[in-house]
Scaffold this motif. Structure first.
Motif, PDB file in Angstrom:
ATOM      1  N   PRO A  77       0.795  -1.232   0.000  1.00  0.00           N
ATOM      2  CA  PRO A  77       0.000   0.000   0.000  1.00  0.00           C
ATOM      3  C   PRO A  77       0.826   1.282   0.000  1.00  0.00           C
ATOM      4  CG  PRO A  77      -1.030  -1.600   1.427  1.00  0.00           C
ATOM      5  CD  PRO A  77       0.294  -2.191   1.005  1.00  0.00           C
ATOM      6  N   ALA A  78       1.964   1.290   0.684  1.00  0.00           N
ATOM      7  CA  ALA A  78       2.793   2.498   0.723  1.00  0.00           C
ATOM      8  C   ALA A  78       3.272   2.909  -0.670  1.00  0.00           C
ATOM      9  CB  ALA A  78       3.978   2.281   1.658  1.00  0.00           C
ATOM     10  N   ASP A  79       3.347   1.958  -1.611  1.00  0.00           N
ATOM     11  CA  ASP A  79       3.774   2.259  -2.979  1.00  0.00           C
ATOM     12  C   ASP A  79       2.800   3.190  -3.696  1.00  0.00           C
ATOM     13  OD1 ASP A  79       5.890   0.548  -2.515  1.00  0.00           O
ATOM     14  OD2 ASP A  79       5.042  -1.108  -3.682  1.00  0.00           O
ATOM     15  N   CYS A 136      -3.585   8.220  -8.270  1.00  0.00           N
ATOM     16  CA  CYS A 136      -4.751   7.575  -7.668  1.00  0.00           C
ATOM     17  C   CYS A 136      -6.003   8.359  -8.033  1.00  0.00           C
ATOM     18  CB  CYS A 136      -4.582   7.480  -6.150  1.00  0.00           C
ATOM     19  SG  CYS A 136      -3.190   6.427  -5.674  1.00  0.00           S
ATOM     20  N   LEU A 137      -6.946   7.662  -8.609  1.00  0.00           N
ATOM     21  CA  LEU A 137      -8.210   8.245  -9.050  1.00  0.00           C
ATOM     22  C   LEU A 137      -9.215   8.009  -7.935  1.00  0.00           C
ATOM     23  CD1 LEU A 137      -8.084   6.647 -12.617  1.00  0.00           C
ATOM     24  CD2 LEU A 137      -7.091   8.823 -11.870  1.00  0.00           C
ATOM     25  N   ARG A 138      -9.670   9.073  -7.291  1.00  0.00           N
ATOM     26  CA  ARG A 138     -10.456   8.937  -6.074  1.00  0.00           C
ATOM     27  C   ARG A 138     -11.908   9.360  -6.284  1.00  0.00           C
ATOM     28  NH1 ARG A 138      -7.326   9.281  -1.292  1.00  0.00           N
ATOM     29  NH2 ARG A 138      -9.255   8.523  -0.351  1.00  0.00           N
ATOM     30  N   PRO A 183      -4.109   7.201   0.185  1.00  0.00           N
ATOM     31  CA  PRO A 183      -3.546   7.380  -1.156  1.00  0.00           C
ATOM     32  C   PRO A 183      -3.716   8.825  -1.627  1.00  0.00           C
ATOM     33  CG  PRO A 183      -5.306   5.740  -1.150  1.00  0.00           C
ATOM     34  CD  PRO A 183      -5.220   6.310   0.218  1.00  0.00           C
ATOM     35  N   PRO A 184      -2.797   9.285  -2.470  1.00  0.00           N
ATOM     36  CA  PRO A 184      -2.947  10.645  -2.995  1.00  0.00           C
ATOM     37  C   PRO A 184      -4.202  10.758  -3.855  1.00  0.00           C
ATOM     38  CG  PRO A 184      -1.214   9.477  -4.159  1.00  0.00           C
ATOM     39  CD  PRO A 184      -1.660   8.585  -3.035  1.00  0.00           C
ATOM     40  N   ALA A 185      -4.705  11.949  -3.980  1.00  0.00           N
ATOM     41  CA  ALA A 185      -5.882  12.197  -4.818  1.00  0.00           C
ATOM     42  C   ALA A 185      -5.423  12.937  -6.062  1.00  0.00           C
ATOM     43  CB  ALA A 185      -6.932  12.990  -4.050  1.00  0.00           C
TER      44      ALA A 185
END
Length: 160
Positions: free
Chosen positions: A43-45, A51-53, A78-80
């Motif tokens: 997950p840290a990767d 990342c599509l949120r 995760p980033p957005a």
């Protein structure tokens, strides 16, 4: 309304409910995206991926991704990279190779079957939800509604 099909909890105690099936969230991406950016192993990767949120239109909050973490590692947010309030644009962007997305499996069946999207981090995701029918509480259930509820229960999510 006669009956509705919803996900999640049935918060209104004035309604009758019957669970008709379950679903799971999966993280997916296109093979082209993964060829270009690499496959996340843990997950840290995701910090190094697009990342599509999904954002809930009613609350404005980002939907959490169903990531299971080691106790020591903490929670991964995760980033957005891109945010949308509907699933269809997220699916289209993922198929176009723009990033990784977390979606319920019931919208992914065809995309996974054709190979347009492939699962990632399957060993690190856990989520299940339910589909339920809801209808107004009444001492008398109409025969038409009773037959519909029984039909949906038996056929919407048949055993595999």
């Amino acid at each position: 309304f006669d009956v509705v099909l919803r996900t999640g909890d049935a918060a209104d105690s004035r309604l009758m409910t019957r669970i008709v099936g379950t679903f799971h969230h999966r993280l997916v991406a296109s093979p082209a995206y993964l060829d270009c950016r690499g496959i996340p192993i843990k997950p840290a990767d995701l910090a190094h991926h697009a990342c599509l949120r999904h954002r809930y239109p009613t609350t404005g909050k980002l939907e959490a991704w169903p990531l299971r973490q080691d106790r020591m590692a903490g929670t991964i947010e995760p980033p957005a990279t891109v945010v949308a309030s509907a699933l269809e644009p997220l699916i289209s962007m993922a198929e176009a190779g723009l990033g990784i997305v977390s979606l319920p499996d019931f919208v992914l069946y065809e995309h996974l079957r054709t190979g347009h999207l492939v699962p990632v981090l399957s060993d690190h995701t856990e989520h299940s939800g339910v589909f339920r029918l809801l209808w107004p509480s009444s001492p008398y259930l109409s025969p038409k509604l009773r037959v519909f509820i029984e039909f949906m229960t038996a056929n919407l999510f048949p055993p595999k």
